[in-house]
Design a protein around this motif. Structure first.
Motif, PDB file in Angstrom:
ATOM      1  N   MET A  29      -7.837  -5.759   2.550  1.00 48.86           N
ATOM      2  CA  MET A  29      -8.384  -4.252   2.215  1.00 48.86           C
ATOM      3  C   MET A  29      -8.232  -3.490   0.907  1.00 48.86           C
ATOM      4  SD  MET A  29      -7.838  -2.343   5.901  1.00 48.86           S
ATOM      5  CE  MET A  29      -6.225  -2.891   6.384  1.00 48.86           C
ATOM      6  N   TRP A  30      -8.999  -3.277   0.388  1.00 42.30           N
ATOM      7  CA  TRP A  30      -8.876  -2.551  -1.062  1.00 42.30           C
ATOM      8  C   TRP A  30      -8.870  -0.757  -0.876  1.00 42.30           C
ATOM      9  CZ3 TRP A  30      -7.464  -4.258  -5.756  1.00 42.30           C
ATOM     10  CH2 TRP A  30      -7.839  -3.304  -6.796  1.00 42.30           C
ATOM     11  N   ASN A  31      -7.767  -0.566  -1.325  1.00 42.48           N
ATOM     12  CA  ASN A  31      -7.648   1.004  -1.104  1.00 42.48           C
ATOM     13  C   ASN A  31      -7.950   1.607   0.259  1.00 42.48           C
ATOM     14  OD1 ASN A  31      -6.722   1.206  -3.736  1.00 42.48           O
ATOM     15  ND2 ASN A  31      -8.795   1.666  -4.628  1.00 42.48           N
ATOM     16  N   PRO A  32      -7.542   1.103   1.075  1.00 41.70           N
ATOM     17  CA  PRO A  32      -7.651   1.495   2.722  1.00 41.70           C
ATOM     18  C   PRO A  32      -7.274   3.108   2.835  1.00 41.70           C
ATOM     19  CG  PRO A  32      -5.797   0.144   2.732  1.00 41.70           C
ATOM     20  CD  PRO A  32      -6.231   0.386   1.303  1.00 41.70           C
ATOM     21  N   ARG A  33      -8.152   3.744   3.371  1.00 42.05           N
ATOM     22  CA  ARG A  33      -8.104   5.281   3.523  1.00 42.05           C
ATOM     23  C   ARG A  33      -7.905   5.558   5.291  1.00 42.05           C
ATOM     24  NH1 ARG A  33      -6.410   5.409  -1.180  1.00 42.05           N
ATOM     25  NH2 ARG A  33      -7.880   5.919  -2.864  1.00 42.05           N
ATOM     26  N   LEU A  34      -7.058   4.628   5.958  1.00 43.45           N
ATOM     27  CA  LEU A  34      -7.363   4.724   7.258  1.00 43.45           C
ATOM     28  C   LEU A  34      -6.635   5.981   8.235  1.00 43.45           C
ATOM     29  CD1 LEU A  34      -6.595   1.020   8.115  1.00 43.45           C
ATOM     30  CD2 LEU A  34      -8.906   1.967   7.936  1.00 43.45           C
ATOM     31  N   ILE A  35      -5.875   6.860   7.289  1.00 39.67           N
ATOM     32  CA  ILE A  35      -5.185   7.677   8.087  1.00 39.67           C
ATOM     33  C   ILE A  35      -5.928   9.083   7.128  1.00 39.67           C
ATOM     34  CG2 ILE A  35      -3.173   9.190   8.276  1.00 39.67           C
ATOM     35  CD1 ILE A  35      -1.410   6.569   8.547  1.00 39.67           C
ATOM     36  N   TYR A  60      -0.188  -5.951  -3.331  1.00 41.68           N
ATOM     37  CA  TYR A  60      -0.278  -5.111  -4.594  1.00 41.68           C
ATOM     38  C   TYR A  60      -0.289  -3.460  -4.501  1.00 41.68           C
ATOM     39  CZ  TYR A  60      -0.960  -4.897  -9.346  1.00 41.68           C
ATOM     40  OH  TYR A  60      -1.000  -4.525 -10.791  1.00 41.68           O
ATOM     41  N   SER A  61       0.433  -2.832  -4.785  1.00 41.70           N
ATOM     42  CA  SER A  61       0.354  -1.490  -4.898  1.00 41.70           C
ATOM     43  C   SER A  61       0.748  -0.663  -6.328  1.00 41.70           C
ATOM     44  CB  SER A  61       1.158  -0.995  -3.919  1.00 41.70           C
ATOM     45  OG  SER A  61       1.038   0.357  -3.719  1.00 41.70           O
ATOM     46  N   MET A  62      -0.115   0.057  -6.759  1.00 40.43           N
ATOM     47  CA  MET A  62       0.215   0.829  -7.912  1.00 40.43           C
ATOM     48  C   MET A  62      -0.124   2.532  -7.571  1.00 40.43           C
ATOM     49  SD  MET A  62      -0.904  -0.240 -11.734  1.00 40.43           S
ATOM     50  CE  MET A  62      -2.614  -0.688 -11.000  1.00 40.43           C
ATOM     51  N   ARG A  63       1.084   3.150  -7.754  1.00 41.58           N
ATOM     52  CA  ARG A  63       0.675   4.479  -7.254  1.00 41.58           C
ATOM     53  C   ARG A  63       1.355   5.433  -8.308  1.00 41.58           C
ATOM     54  NH1 ARG A  63       3.589   7.271  -2.162  1.00 41.58           N
ATOM     55  NH2 ARG A  63       3.856   9.132  -3.177  1.00 41.58           N
ATOM     56  N   PRO A  64       0.569   6.205  -8.944  1.00 38.37           N
ATOM     57  CA  PRO A  64       0.832   7.006 -10.168  1.00 38.37           C
ATOM     58  C   PRO A  64       1.387   8.361  -9.535  1.00 38.37           C
ATOM     59  CG  PRO A  64      -1.520   6.894 -10.204  1.00 38.37           C
ATOM     60  CD  PRO A  64      -1.106   5.979  -9.135  1.00 38.37           C
ATOM     61  N   LEU A  65       2.350   9.048 -10.172  1.00 37.12           N
ATOM     62  CA  LEU A  65       2.906  10.255  -9.707  1.00 37.12           C
ATOM     63  C   LEU A  65       3.227  11.104 -10.741  1.00 37.12           C
ATOM     64  CD1 LEU A  65       5.764   8.413  -7.608  1.00 37.12           C
ATOM     65  CD2 LEU A  65       3.716   9.560  -6.587  1.00 37.12           C
ATOM     66  N   PRO A  66       3.324  12.038 -10.755  1.00 39.38           N
ATOM     67  CA  PRO A  66       3.160  13.125 -11.970  1.00 39.38           C
ATOM     68  C   PRO A  66       4.370  12.759 -12.687  1.00 39.38           C
ATOM     69  CG  PRO A  66       3.195  14.443  -9.855  1.00 39.38           C
ATOM     70  CD  PRO A  66       3.298  12.854  -9.415  1.00 39.38           C
ATOM     71  N   SER A  67       5.395  12.285 -12.431  1.00 39.50           N
ATOM     72  CA  SER A  67       6.605  11.969 -13.362  1.00 39.50           C
ATOM     73  C   SER A  67       7.042  10.540 -13.134  1.00 39.50           C
ATOM     74  CB  SER A  67       7.876  13.010 -13.003  1.00 39.50           C
ATOM     75  OG  SER A  67       8.251  12.523 -11.646  1.00 39.50           O
ATOM     76  N   TYR A  74       3.391  -8.412  -4.461  1.00 42.82           N
ATOM     77  CA  TYR A  74       4.375  -9.352  -3.419  1.00 42.82           C
ATOM     78  C   TYR A  74       4.471 -10.738  -4.297  1.00 42.82           C
ATOM     79  CZ  TYR A  74       4.848 -11.957   0.791  1.00 42.82           C
ATOM     80  OH  TYR A  74       5.286 -12.594   1.883  1.00 42.82           O
ATOM     81  N   PRO A  75       5.538 -11.422  -3.923  1.00 45.24           N
ATOM     82  CA  PRO A  75       6.497 -10.986  -2.887  1.00 45.24           C
ATOM     83  C   PRO A  75       7.748 -10.200  -3.291  1.00 45.24           C
ATOM     84  CG  PRO A  75       6.986 -13.152  -3.823  1.00 45.24           C
ATOM     85  CD  PRO A  75       5.863 -12.565  -4.496  1.00 45.24           C
ATOM     86  N   GLY A  76       7.482  -9.480  -4.604  1.00 45.28           N
ATOM     87  CA  GLY A  76       8.696  -8.771  -5.175  1.00 45.28           C
ATOM     88  C   GLY A  76       8.874  -7.446  -4.264  1.00 45.28           C
ATOM     89  N   SER A  77      10.163  -6.657  -4.688  1.00 46.38           N
ATOM     90  CA  SER A  77      10.288  -5.423  -4.036  1.00 46.38           C
ATOM     91  C   SER A  77       9.419  -4.357  -4.481  1.00 46.38           C
ATOM     92  CB  SER A  77      11.956  -5.503  -4.328  1.00 46.38           C
ATOM     93  OG  SER A  77      12.316  -5.183  -5.973  1.00 46.38           O
ATOM     94  N   TRP A  78       9.748  -3.355  -4.027  1.00 45.93           N
ATOM     95  CA  TRP A  78       9.073  -1.747  -4.217  1.00 45.93           C
ATOM     96  C   TRP A  78       9.778  -1.469  -5.498  1.00 45.93           C
ATOM     97  CZ3 TRP A  78       4.333  -0.173  -2.503  1.00 45.93           C
ATOM     98  CH2 TRP A  78       3.998  -0.840  -1.416  1.00 45.93           C
TER      99      TRP A  78
END
Length: 143
Positions: A29-35, A60-67, A74-78
């Motif tokens: 799934m690419w960019n799931p918005r299930l919730i 694979y996840s990349m989430r920008p935040l304000p700061s 995967y298989p690396g850590s967060w």
């Protein structure tokens, strides 16, 4: 599946169930918005997270935040990064985690980072930073 949303949840669950036969096959799934934020965070959402979404592995996840940003390959850590105040458009690693950091984890991590700095970013700078954060983060990790 590309951007499956809350309205497609029953369909997604049915496909995942069909793919779980022997031998199991992956569902990507690419960019799931299930919730849906419109539905709230009640019992149904908790049940969805516990019994369905917990069976998936984020590869694979990349989430920008304000700061800063949160990243996993995967298989690396967060990995939780924060903006480097001394070098604009650069990130510093704040913490590595085995599990995906939730809002409370991020509050603690960024609270520790802000406590170490003399003055945190202003509200305007934090709001404006999220728009450029993703492109900066992609440049940093691609080097």
């Amino acid at each position: 599946m590309v951007v499956p949303d809350y309205q497609m949840l029953e369909y997604v669950e049915r496909i995942a169930s069909d793919l779980s036969d022997d031998p199991p096959r992956p569902l990507i799934m690419w960019n799931p918005r299930l919730i849906s934020e419109d539905v709230g965070v009640g019992f149904n959402v908790r049940k969805l997270r516990r019994y369905f979404l917990s069976t998936f592995t984020t590869v694979y996840s990349m989430r920008p935040l304000p700061s800063g940003a949160v990243f996993r390959c995967y298989p690396g850590s967060w990995k939780v990064f924060y903006d480097d105040k001394d070098r604009p458009n650069r990130y510093l690693l704040a913490k590595e985690m085995i599990n995906r950091p939730d809002a409370e984890d991020l509050g603690i991590i960024y609270g520790d980072v802000e406590d170490k700095s003399e003055k945190g970013p202003s509200f305007f700078n934090a709001a404006a930073g999220i728009f450029s954060s993703l492109s900066r983060f992609v440049k940093v990790i691609s080097k």
